[in-house]
Design a protein around this motif. Structure first.
Motif, PDB file in Angstrom:
ATOM      1  N   ASP A 183       0.058  -3.037   3.696  1.00  0.00           N
ATOM      2  CA  ASP A 183      -0.819  -2.145   4.450  1.00  0.00           C
ATOM      3  C   ASP A 183      -0.046  -1.344   5.487  1.00  0.00           C
ATOM      4  OD1 ASP A 183      -2.989  -2.979   2.997  1.00  0.00           O
ATOM      5  OD2 ASP A 183      -3.618  -4.496   4.461  1.00  0.00           O
ATOM      6  N   ALA A 184       0.948  -1.987   6.123  1.00  0.00           N
ATOM      7  CA  ALA A 184       1.771  -1.262   7.098  1.00  0.00           C
ATOM      8  C   ALA A 184       2.565  -0.146   6.417  1.00  0.00           C
ATOM      9  CB  ALA A 184       2.718  -2.228   7.812  1.00  0.00           C
ATOM     10  N   MET A 185       3.063  -0.403   5.217  1.00  0.00           N
ATOM     11  CA  MET A 185       3.786   0.633   4.476  1.00  0.00           C
ATOM     12  C   MET A 185       2.874   1.796   4.114  1.00  0.00           C
ATOM     13  SD  MET A 185       6.011  -1.854   1.958  1.00  0.00           S
ATOM     14  CE  MET A 185       6.531  -0.498   0.898  1.00  0.00           C
ATOM     15  N   MET A 186       1.643   1.493   3.749  1.00  0.00           N
ATOM     16  CA  MET A 186       0.721   2.547   3.343  1.00  0.00           C
ATOM     17  C   MET A 186       0.279   3.405   4.520  1.00  0.00           C
ATOM     18  SD  MET A 186       0.465   2.329   0.069  1.00  0.00           S
ATOM     19  CE  MET A 186       2.215   1.910   0.117  1.00  0.00           C
ATOM     20  N   GLN A 187       0.342   2.874   5.731  1.00  0.00           N
ATOM     21  CA  GLN A 187      -0.089   3.619   6.912  1.00  0.00           C
ATOM     22  C   GLN A 187       1.004   4.519   7.478  1.00  0.00           C
ATOM     23  OE1 GLN A 187      -3.227   3.683   8.072  1.00  0.00           O
ATOM     24  NE2 GLN A 187      -3.787   2.335   6.371  1.00  0.00           N
ATOM     25  N   GLU A 191       8.595   8.616   4.296  1.00  0.00           N
ATOM     26  CA  GLU A 191       8.896   8.190   2.935  1.00  0.00           C
ATOM     27  C   GLU A 191       9.449   6.768   2.984  1.00  0.00           C
ATOM     28  OE1 GLU A 191      11.588  10.702   0.859  1.00  0.00           O
ATOM     29  OE2 GLU A 191      10.036  12.090   0.186  1.00  0.00           O
ATOM     30  N   ILE A 192       9.078   5.948   2.015  1.00  0.00           N
ATOM     31  CA  ILE A 192       9.555   4.567   1.946  1.00  0.00           C
ATOM     32  C   ILE A 192      10.430   4.434   0.702  1.00  0.00           C
ATOM     33  CG2 ILE A 192       8.928   2.150   1.869  1.00  0.00           C
ATOM     34  CD1 ILE A 192       8.011   3.456   4.397  1.00  0.00           C
ATOM     35  N   HIS A 193      11.710   4.190   0.909  1.00  0.00           N
ATOM     36  CA  HIS A 193      12.624   3.947  -0.202  1.00  0.00           C
ATOM     37  C   HIS A 193      12.788   2.435  -0.338  1.00  0.00           C
ATOM     38  CE1 HIS A 193      14.704   8.164   0.107  1.00  0.00           C
ATOM     39  NE2 HIS A 193      13.413   8.208   0.405  1.00  0.00           N
ATOM     40  N   THR A 194      12.439   1.892  -1.472  1.00  0.00           N
ATOM     41  CA  THR A 194      12.563   0.447  -1.694  1.00  0.00           C
ATOM     42  C   THR A 194      13.705   0.174  -2.667  1.00  0.00           C
ATOM     43  OG1 THR A 194      10.862   0.572  -3.422  1.00  0.00           O
ATOM     44  CG2 THR A 194      10.129  -0.011  -1.202  1.00  0.00           C
ATOM     45  N   LEU A 206       5.390  -6.560  -5.435  1.00  0.00           N
ATOM     46  CA  LEU A 206       4.403  -5.552  -5.037  1.00  0.00           C
ATOM     47  C   LEU A 206       4.998  -4.601  -4.001  1.00  0.00           C
ATOM     48  CD1 LEU A 206       1.547  -4.350  -4.817  1.00  0.00           C
ATOM     49  CD2 LEU A 206       1.029  -6.152  -3.155  1.00  0.00           C
ATOM     50  N   LEU A 207       5.739  -5.131  -3.014  1.00  0.00           N
ATOM     51  CA  LEU A 207       6.357  -4.277  -2.009  1.00  0.00           C
ATOM     52  C   LEU A 207       7.392  -3.345  -2.638  1.00  0.00           C
ATOM     53  CD1 LEU A 207       6.873  -6.865   0.888  1.00  0.00           C
ATOM     54  CD2 LEU A 207       4.923  -5.360   0.459  1.00  0.00           C
ATOM     55  N   LEU A 208       8.113  -3.838  -3.632  1.00  0.00           N
ATOM     56  CA  LEU A 208       9.089  -2.998  -4.327  1.00  0.00           C
ATOM     57  C   LEU A 208       8.399  -1.842  -5.032  1.00  0.00           C
ATOM     58  CD1 LEU A 208      11.947  -2.417  -5.451  1.00  0.00           C
ATOM     59  CD2 LEU A 208      11.435  -4.051  -7.284  1.00  0.00           C
ATOM     60  N   ALA A 209       7.292  -2.135  -5.703  1.00  0.00           N
ATOM     61  CA  ALA A 209       6.573  -1.093  -6.449  1.00  0.00           C
ATOM     62  C   ALA A 209       5.806  -0.145  -5.539  1.00  0.00           C
ATOM     63  CB  ALA A 209       5.615  -1.741  -7.445  1.00  0.00           C
ATOM     64  N   ALA A 210       5.563  -0.549  -4.271  1.00  0.00           N
ATOM     65  CA  ALA A 210       4.750   0.260  -3.362  1.00  0.00           C
ATOM     66  C   ALA A 210       5.545   1.332  -2.644  1.00  0.00           C
ATOM     67  CB  ALA A 210       4.083  -0.650  -2.330  1.00  0.00           C
ATOM     68  N   GLY A 211       6.809   1.485  -2.970  1.00  0.00           N
ATOM     69  CA  GLY A 211       7.595   2.544  -2.343  1.00  0.00           C
ATOM     70  C   GLY A 211       7.144   3.918  -2.794  1.00  0.00           C
ATOM     71  N   THR A 212       7.690   4.935  -2.150  1.00  0.00           N
ATOM     72  CA  THR A 212       7.348   6.310  -2.515  1.00  0.00           C
ATOM     73  C   THR A 212       7.745   6.576  -3.960  1.00  0.00           C
ATOM     74  OG1 THR A 212       7.693   6.995  -0.219  1.00  0.00           O
ATOM     75  CG2 THR A 212       7.686   8.724  -1.896  1.00  0.00           C
TER      76      THR A 212
END
Length: 325
Positions: A183-187, A191-194, A206-212
């Motif tokens: 949720d913090a990443m989505m807010q 850009e989020i590079h994982t 899930l956190l890996l797939a939730a990157g930009t």
């Protein structure tokens, strides 16, 4: 036989004796000065450091009483020259040691920061432990801080975590720990590079797939795995409480399926099907499944593209799949 006696005045005798004594004293003084000069020439004068009390004392003794340094005892239990002090001590404080400039010029003047702080300076958040409350607290705080520092620059999240379980499958954290970071990443506006470096299992996947989209990476020998949430140890919990926990785990499973389907581009039925059992993926399989967008190895993508998929190898070898989950 006649003997002649000559009477000498007493003043003359005293005058002669006085002059003889003075000549003897002058001769002894010249001899002592020559000895002192020879002794002084033999004594190496140490370099004097005004901040070093030991060398200052040694130089003072060498200048005033050189015989003290020359007439040293042959067998002595006292270290050399320390007997010159009434209360011997080598140094008042270690800070009085004067080191060369080349020794100190690259030493930090303040203690270095801890490793997470150094990585944070490069806008890097490293998740290298299971998702327990302490890890979640640090990661969420770092994400908010980096957005506050610059909402336009990207944030890099490196992941090597087994999620909310240990490597042996035992639960160590609630599923909400992973959802909190998600949720913090989505807010964030950034850009989020994982990047997966090692393992991204369960909630970490899930956190890996939730990157930009287009900025999700994986090292060539890393592993990703999705699995169902697990019920924490119930211990001596009443049966009704165990049922409540089981329902909560089912709810978390459904949420995890929806989020993975959203970020991987697969249907919820496909994600739910592969999640029945632990579903391991290497970098190539993870890219095919939609968890990542690129493998971080120079030339690796071309090499992998030229390799036939496992199904073709099995077909060419005459191997048939009996049971497919």
């Amino acid at each position: 036989m006649a003997t002649s006696l000559q009477v000498v005045p007493m003043a003359t005798v005293l005058s002669a004796s006085s002059s003889s004594l003075q000549s003897i004293r002058r001769s002894n003084l010249r001899t002592l000065c020559s000895v002192n000069a020879r002794n002084s020439a033999k004594i190496p004068i140490p370099p004097v450091n005004p901040k070093d009390p030991f060398l200052a004392k040694l130089a003072s003794v060498a200048a005033t009483s050189p015989e003290t340094l020359l007439n040293r005892p042959v067998n002595s239990d006292t270290p050399p020259f320390l007997d010159l002090y009434d209360a011997p001590k080598l140094m008042a404080t270690p800070a009085q040691v004067e080191r060369s400039v080349s020794y100190n010029e690259h030493r930090p003047r303040t203690p270095p920061p801890d490793l997470p702080s150094l990585l944070l300076h490069g806008r890097i958040v490293y998740i290298g432990m299971p998702l327990v409350p302490a890890v979640t607290e640090l990661v969420v705080a770092e994400l908010m801080y980096l957005q506050w520092m610059d909402p336009k620059q990207p944030i890099y999240i490196y992941i090597n975590s087994t999620g909310t379980t240990r490597d042996d499958g035992e639960t160590v954290g609630m599923e909400t720990e992973g959802f909190a970071i998600y949720d913090a990443m989505m807010q964030l506006k950034n850009e989020i590079h994982t990047v997966a470096v090692g393992a991204a299992i369960g909630q970490a996947c899930l956190l890996l797939a939730a990157g930009t989209k287009g900025k999700r990476f994986m090292m060539p020998h890393s592993k990703a795995m999705i699995q169902q949430p697990r019920v924490p140890s119930s211990g001596l919990m009443p049966a009704s409480d165990v049922l409540i926990r089981a329902k909560e785990v089912i709810t978390n499973r459904e949420t995890l399926v929806k989020l993975l389907a959203k970020h991987t581009g697969n249907s919820e039925e496909e994600v739910s099907k592969v999640m029945r059992r632990p579903f391991y993926m290497d970098s190539t399989r993870a890219k095919e499944f939609g968890v990542i967008d690129k493998i971080l190895w120079r030339g690796q993508e071309k090499i992998m593209a030229d390799v036939a998929p496992p199904e073709d190898w099995d077909k060419g070898a005459g191997i048939k799949v009996v049971d497919e989950f």
